[in-house]
Motif scaffolding. Structure first.
Motif, short mmCIF file in Angstrom:
data_model
loop_
_atom_site.label_atom_id
_atom_site.label_comp_id
_atom_site.label_asym_id
_atom_site.label_seq_id
_atom_site.Cartn_x
_atom_site.Cartn_y
_atom_site.Cartn_z
N UNK A 85 0.82 -1.22 0.00
CA UNK A 85 0.00 0.00 0.00
C UNK A 85 0.85 1.27 0.00
N UNK A 86 2.15 1.15 0.24
CA UNK A 86 2.96 2.36 0.25
C UNK A 86 3.47 2.62 -1.17
N UNK A 87 3.08 3.68 -1.72
CA UNK A 87 3.35 4.01 -3.11
C UNK A 87 4.85 4.02 -3.42
N UNK A 88 5.56 4.71 -2.61
CA UNK A 88 6.98 4.87 -2.91
C UNK A 88 7.73 3.56 -2.80
N UNK A 89 7.25 2.73 -1.89
CA UNK A 89 7.94 1.45 -1.77
C UNK A 89 7.64 0.59 -2.98
N UNK A 90 6.45 0.74 -3.45
CA UNK A 90 6.12 0.02 -4.70
C UNK A 90 7.04 0.47 -5.81
N UNK A 91 7.21 1.80 -5.87
CA UNK A 91 8.10 2.37 -6.87
C UNK A 91 9.49 1.79 -6.76
N UNK A 130 9.67 -1.63 -7.91
CA UNK A 130 9.68 -1.67 -9.39
C UNK A 130 11.06 -1.35 -9.92
N UNK A 158 -4.46 -2.81 -2.48
CA UNK A 158 -5.57 -3.32 -1.68
C UNK A 158 -5.40 -4.81 -1.46
N UNK A 191 0.46 -5.03 6.28
CA UNK A 191 -0.47 -3.98 6.68
C UNK A 191 -1.09 -3.40 5.43
N UNK A 227 -4.89 -1.89 3.62
CA UNK A 227 -6.28 -1.48 3.85
C UNK A 227 -7.21 -2.59 3.38
N UNK A 282 6.90 -4.35 7.59
CA UNK A 282 7.56 -3.58 8.67
C UNK A 282 7.44 -4.29 10.01
N UNK A 332 -3.37 -0.55 16.02
CA UNK A 332 -3.95 0.02 14.79
C UNK A 332 -4.96 1.08 15.12
#
Lengths: 208, 974
Positions: free
Chosen positions: A12-18, A21, A38, A59, A61, A86, A208
């Protein structure tokens, strides 16, 4: 050269996805075929994109990573799942592996270890870095809290009193007290604060 | 016997006057005071007067019985059922055992003993008289006959005719204890064998017997229809000449003076063989006097048919005026001749010389009507010289010689005269100064005037030979020849009314509002600071006891001698002053001060002053009078009147406690001062005043003692009358209530503490939660961020050698990542520092963010809120804020807009934020998710997705950008 490993990223973390990639696209032997933030999209994507490895964050959503792992593993038992999370609690590791994951890495693992883990999982082999392995070993297997006890512990970690916990769970304060004493007993601690701290540490509860 | 003790006690407590009413004085000189209905008497027909055992005066009227303390008439506080307040009282008796007997006109006999009223007997007819004989037997003379009280009941004495209708004082007991009864047939005597025998039948010579009174020296005084008689009950009584009948009441006072009331003719006094008389012609309110009584203080009390109650008493100050035979009332001069005899001068009223108590008329140079005595002095031969504005009149014992008539006599308007020890004559004039005739008689031509144009008001030769002259403008002095005048301060100005040298050689100058005393030490000015009144003070005199007397146009003042000495020593002290007015015997308070000398001391020590209504004589005080006796009369509270007992219990909630007290003094009760205190409430005596009431709004719980004392002017304080009051505590004052309250308070404090603890814990929990969130976010976001950056760098390194441009791209992306995470970190830290103001709502936060970002860029902004702004979970608001912030900063950075609008829409199930700009816009070819690094949109999308919401972006090149974020609200999760 063999086919590049097909990877599904559930993160879900955008930058980590980046970053994933970047790391994976740099290599020719791997390819990210699908991404999602998701948890509930994981299984459908597995079914549609047929990856070899699923890199799964815990973690998420919607449904949690554990649940997603369980679903995939049920549907596609041969599919290798690599947990990249994490969470460092021994309990988390145990749960994830029990749910069907083959590997468990923390996000700061580094590109080398990551690649190694991916290849391992592709080959169907378990991959657990030594540090994580140590955590597992440390884990006292007997700590098996019931769902209710887990709920109570979670509420305690939020700072609830016995009464508030009872209200939230729809049980009497007295019942809560009984749960608490059982929790203390199981965890081997003498008071609630210790229990909460231990639970968080081990990943028994997540705040949470 | 108790009765003896009571009597003895009364005798000690009540002041003893030297005499009753001075027989040597004229009746006109007694001070007379009358009370009628207007003064509080229930009815003006007074039928009986008796002193009560506790010192009051009981007055029976045709409309009830009242108690008099000298100032006020009050009904007796007794059982109202017998209605003593309205009965026609006809007889009263205070028995020696302290009980009170009341006889009524309708024939009832009532006894008041120990506060209880009991009807003892009911006859058919009026009670005429009540008496206690020497054996203590109570006798009642009624229309039905004579009764006596034996064994709890009244028995009728058989064989006696009843008294006649208009004889009321019909019983007497003589010095041997024998009983005498007046009946319609005559005088009966109790023989001691239980029978009564007629001793003096009514005859034509003596008339019908009406009243009998035992004489002190034995025998009887008899009042009859023909007058007053003296007898022994055996032989024929002897008439007292000059007293007409019908005499209905006779008493003999303690000096042996006989007073006889003759019905319709007034009151007659027979003393030393002389009979004098007072009636309505002289000012008596009513000539029909029914009863006479003498009280313990020697005052004579009169009960009249329509004139009410009268009190005659001797005053220390005795008046001598026209009533006493003077030709005129305007008294002006009292001066002693060298032999010590007093000469009294008047204006147009003659000149008199005091011989004993009598003023003997002296010849005057002009007819009385024309002669004014303005000044008087005696030459060395003892001859009087009179001065007035027609000159000097010298009397040689036989004839008057007139000096100084005519306009050529500059000293002709004489206002003061002095013969000095050297025989010189000093003539003070009204406006032409002071003339000194050393030869002792006027000279022609006269010597030059001293202090020409001065108006001389007084002259005095001091014992050191200094001649003092008082003027209308200050004091002057002429030292004796050869003596250098002492250096004295400036003489005060102001008219000098008189000059006096006291027994210590001090010179007193009286002025308006002040007295100047000059002694060896210097000058002392006594004025209002020391208690002197601020009007004119006329003549200063000193009596034999050292007390100073000062006359004035408003009465006479007595300056207590010790206080005078004190004030002369220390200027801050105050004088003890008593004032005397009409109540004390003055016929007018206006004394005279113009003529010189306006007052002198007689050889018997009396002080004489001239007044506008005759001369007054202040008799020397023979003994100190005891202070008056104080009684607490009444106690009332908001709960009503309380019975007076040694201890009184006041219930809880008692308020407005009022205590009434009095002092029994029948002479000048209005001058008595009181002081009181309540222990536990007043630390000291309350300031003395003439008020006879003490009020307290409330008493603290517990016992208290109320004390009150009384004082005559310049007298000692009496012993205190006291009352013990116990105030019940109110509920809120009891100890256990206080304890309860304390416990309740403690419990409240404990509860508050617990609540606060709970609240704090709640807040703490919230804070913990918040911190946890922040911590978690930090952990997840930033650690992940570092991990991501680390991965990127690894990848960059891996590509560095082989594909440097790829590595460069990767590094560029990494740089943007770092930038992003740095901003995130700043935001997280900002959160941790709680920089966000407490009450900042989402709209406000967005506005602030807008303002911050568009600052100095000249972009128009607007924030619109639709729907009810609700407090949403912090997480949600936080992310929505971030989405908006990102959209706004993207817009500013890339779109170059002129205007940015933000719209927040609150709905029951979702929150929507729309950020719209009119900038450049972008098309699908713009890379917003990829490596070029415009991560903003992707991040925004992610945030929205994290909460289960969605992001929609609508943009066209040149047509602006709209970013729409929708997040469902927690309660509406479906």
């Amino acid at each position: 050269m063999s086919e590049p490993v097909r990877i599904l990223v559930v993160e879900d973390q955008y930058f980590f996805r980046l970053a994933l990639r970047t790391t994976i696209d740099t290599r020719a032997d791997m390819r990210i075929v699908a991404e999602t933030a998701q948890g509930d999209e994981a299984l459908p994507l597995c079914l549609s994109h047929k990856p070899d490895v699923v890199i799964m964050d815990l973690r998420l959503p919607g449904i949690s990573g554990f649940e997603a792992i369980a679903r995939i593993h049920r549907e596609l038992p041969g599919l290798g799942i690599l947990v990249l999370s994490n969470y460092e609690g021994s309990e988390d590791v145990h749960r994830a592996l029990s749910a069907g994951a083959l590997a468990y890495l923390t996000k700061d693992a580094g590109a080398e270890i990551l690649v190694e883990a991916i290849l391992s999982v592709k080959a169907g082999k378990r991959f657990v870095p030594p540090a994580i392995g140590a955590l597992l070993a440390e884990r006292v297997p007997a700590v098996q809290l019931t769902g209710r006890e887990r709920d109570v512990l979670r509420l305690l970690a939020r700072g609830c009193s016995n009464r508030d916990a009872g209200e939230q769970l729809g049980i009497s304060e007295n019942t809560v007290r009984i749960h608490v004493s059982r929790i203390l007993d199981k965890l081997g601690v003498t008071d609630r604060t210790q229990a909460v701290l231990l639970a968080i540490q081990k990943g028994l509860v997540h705040v949470d | 016997m108790i009765s003896r003790t009571v009597f003895g006690l009364l005798a000690v407590l009540l002041p003893q006057a030297a005499r009753a009413l001075d027989p040597a004085a004229a009746i006109s000189q007694y001070h007379k005071r009358y009370w009628q209905v207007e003064e509080g008497l229930p009815q003006s027909y007074v039928t009986a007067i008796r002193p009560s055992p506790d010192g009051y005066l009981l007055v029976g009227t045709a409309e009830g019985l009242v108690r008099f303390d000298g100032l006020q008439f009050r009904p007796l506080q007794v059982d109202a059922s017998l209605k003593l307040a309205n009965r026609w009282i006809s007889a009263l008796l205070t028995a020696r055992d302290g009980s009170l007997w009341v006889g009524t006109f309708d024939g009832e006999l009532i006894e008041l003993r120990a506060g209880k009223l009991r009807s003892k007997h009911k006859t058919g007819g009026s009670i005429f008289d009540l008496m206690e004989d020497s054996r203590g037997v109570i006798w009642a003379s009624t229309r039905d006959g004579l009764l006596h009280y034996r064994n709890g009941g009244f028995l009728r004495q058989p064989g006696l005719p009843p008294p006649s209708e208009t004889s009321w004082n019909v019983l007497a007991t003589d010095s041997t204890g024998g009983l005498w009864v007046v009946t319609s047939a005559g005088l009966y005597q109790d023989t001691g064998e239980g029978t009564l025998r007629l001793r003096l039948p009514n005859t034509a010579r003596q008339g019908s017997l009406l009243t009998v009174h035992a004489a002190r020296s034995g025998g009887l005084w008899l009042g009859t229809s023909r007058g007053l008689f003296r007898g022994d009950g055996k032989g024929a009584p002897v008439a007292v000449a000059g007293v007409p009948g019908p005499v209905v009441s006779v008493i003999e006072d303690r000096d042996g003076v006989v007073w006889a009331a003759s019905w319709g003719h007034g009151l007659y006094r027979a003393a030393h063989g002389k009979v004098t008389h007072w009636s309505t012609a002289e000012g008596l309110p009513d000539d029909s006097i029914r009863t006479l009584t003498e009280d313990g203080g020697g005052n004579l009390w009169l009960g009249m048919r329509s004139g009410g109650l009268g009190r005659w008493r001797d005053t220390r100050i005795v008046a001598y005026g026209m009533n006493e035979g003077l030709a005129g009332d305007y008294a002006t001069i009292v001066a002693p001749d060298p032999a010590g005899n007093l000469w009294m001068g008047t204006w147009r009223g003659g000149v008199y010389r005091l011989a004993g108590d009598k003023l003997v008329s002296q010849p005057v140079p002009l007819p009385t009507m024309y002669f004014t005595a303005r000044a008087l002095a005696f030459d060395p031969k003892g001859n009087p010289w009179f001065g007035n504005w027609e000159g000097l009149f010298e009397f040689d014992g036989r004839r008057y010689k007139h000096h100084g008539a005519g306009p050529e006599t500059p000293w002709g308007r004489v206002s003061a005269l002095l013969f000095d020890r050297g025989g010189g004559l000093w003539v003070g004039t009204a406006g032409r100064g002071l003339y000194r005739f050393t030869q002792g008689r006027p000279e022609t031509p006269p010597p030059p005037a001293l202090f020409p144009e001065a108006e001389i008001t007084a002259l005095l030769e001091g014992s050191d030979g200094t001649v003092w002259a008082g003027t209308s403008n200050g004091l002057r002095r002429i030292p004796p020849p050869g003596v250098t005048p002492r250096q004295l301060a400036q003489f005060p100005s102001g008219a000098v009314h008189s000059l006096f040298e006291d027994s210590r050689g001090r010179i007193w100058a009286a002025s308006t509002g002040s007295l100047l005393v000059i002694d060896a030490a210097g000058q002392h000015l006594l004025d209002s600071r020391h208690g002197l009144p601020d009007h004119s003070l006329y003549r200063v005199l000193e009596d034999q006891a050292g007390t100073f007397w000062v006359s004035s146009p408003r009465g006479i003042y007595e300056l207590e001698s010790a206080s005078v000495e004190r004030v002369l020593r220390e200027a801050s002290a105050r004088l003890s002053i008593a004032s005397y007015g009409q109540e004390d015997g003055l016929r007018t308070i206006e004394c005279h001060g113009l003529s010189q000398p306006a007052g002198a001391r007689a050889s018997d020590g009396s002080i004489w002053f001239p007044t506008a209504r005759g001369f007054v004589r202040i008799r020397p005080k023979t003994q100190r009078t005891a202070p008056p006796r104080v009684l607490i009369e009444e106690l009332t509270t908001n709960l009503g009147r309380r019975e007076l007992a040694p201890n009184v219990n006041l219930g809880a909630g008692t308020r407005n406690i009022e205590l009434q007290f009095t002092a029994l003094r029948f002479s000048t009760p209005g001058k008595i001062r009181f002081r009181y205190r309540m222990t536990g409430l007043d630390s000291d005596w309350m300031a003395a005043s003439t008020l006879r009431t003490a009020r307290y709004s409330q008493l603290p719980p517990g016992p208290h003692v109320f004390e009150v004392q009384a004082q005559d002017p310049l007298g000692d304080w009496s012993g205190a009358a006291s009352l013990v009051l116990y105030q019940e505590p109110e509920f809120r004052q009891t100890w256990w209530f206080v304890l309860l309250l304390g416990m309740a308070a403690a419990a409240a404090v404990w509860a508050m503490y617990r609540w606060r603890l709970h609240a704090v814990r709640g807040r703490y929990a919230a804070v913990i939660e918040e911190r946890n969130r922040i911590g978690r976010e930090w952990h997840d976001t930033l650690v992940a961020g570092f991990s991501a950056i680390s991965l990127q760098l690894e990848a960059a390194l891996a590509n560095l050698a082989a594909r440097p441009d790829r590595a460069s791209e990767i590094l560029e992306m990494t740089r943007r990542m770092v930038h992003h995470y740095r901003a995130e970190a700043r935001r997280v830290i900002w959160d941790l520092r709680d920089n966000r103001p407490e009450g900042e709502t989402l709209p406000m936060a967005i506005e602030n963010a807008l303002d911050r970002v568009v600052e100095h860029r000249g972009i128009q902004t607007h924030v619109k809120v639709e729907g009810e702004p609700a407090m949403l979970p912090i997480e949600l608001q936080h992310n929505m804020l971030r989405i908006c912030q990102e959209a706004i900063s993207n817009s500013v950075r890339h779109a170059n807009p002129a205007r940015i609008d933000v719209e927040l829409v609150y709905r029951a199930d979702q929150l929507m934020a729309v950020v719209r700009d009119d900038g450049r816009g972008f098309g699908p070819e713009d890379d917003f998710g990829g490596t070029a690094g415009h991560f903003g949109l992707a991040v925004m999308r992610e945030r929205a997705r994290r909460h289960g919401g969605a992001l929609r972006i609508d943009s066209r090149p040149g047509a602006g950008t709209t970013v729409e974020a929708t997040i469902p609200l927690p309660g509406a999760k479906g």
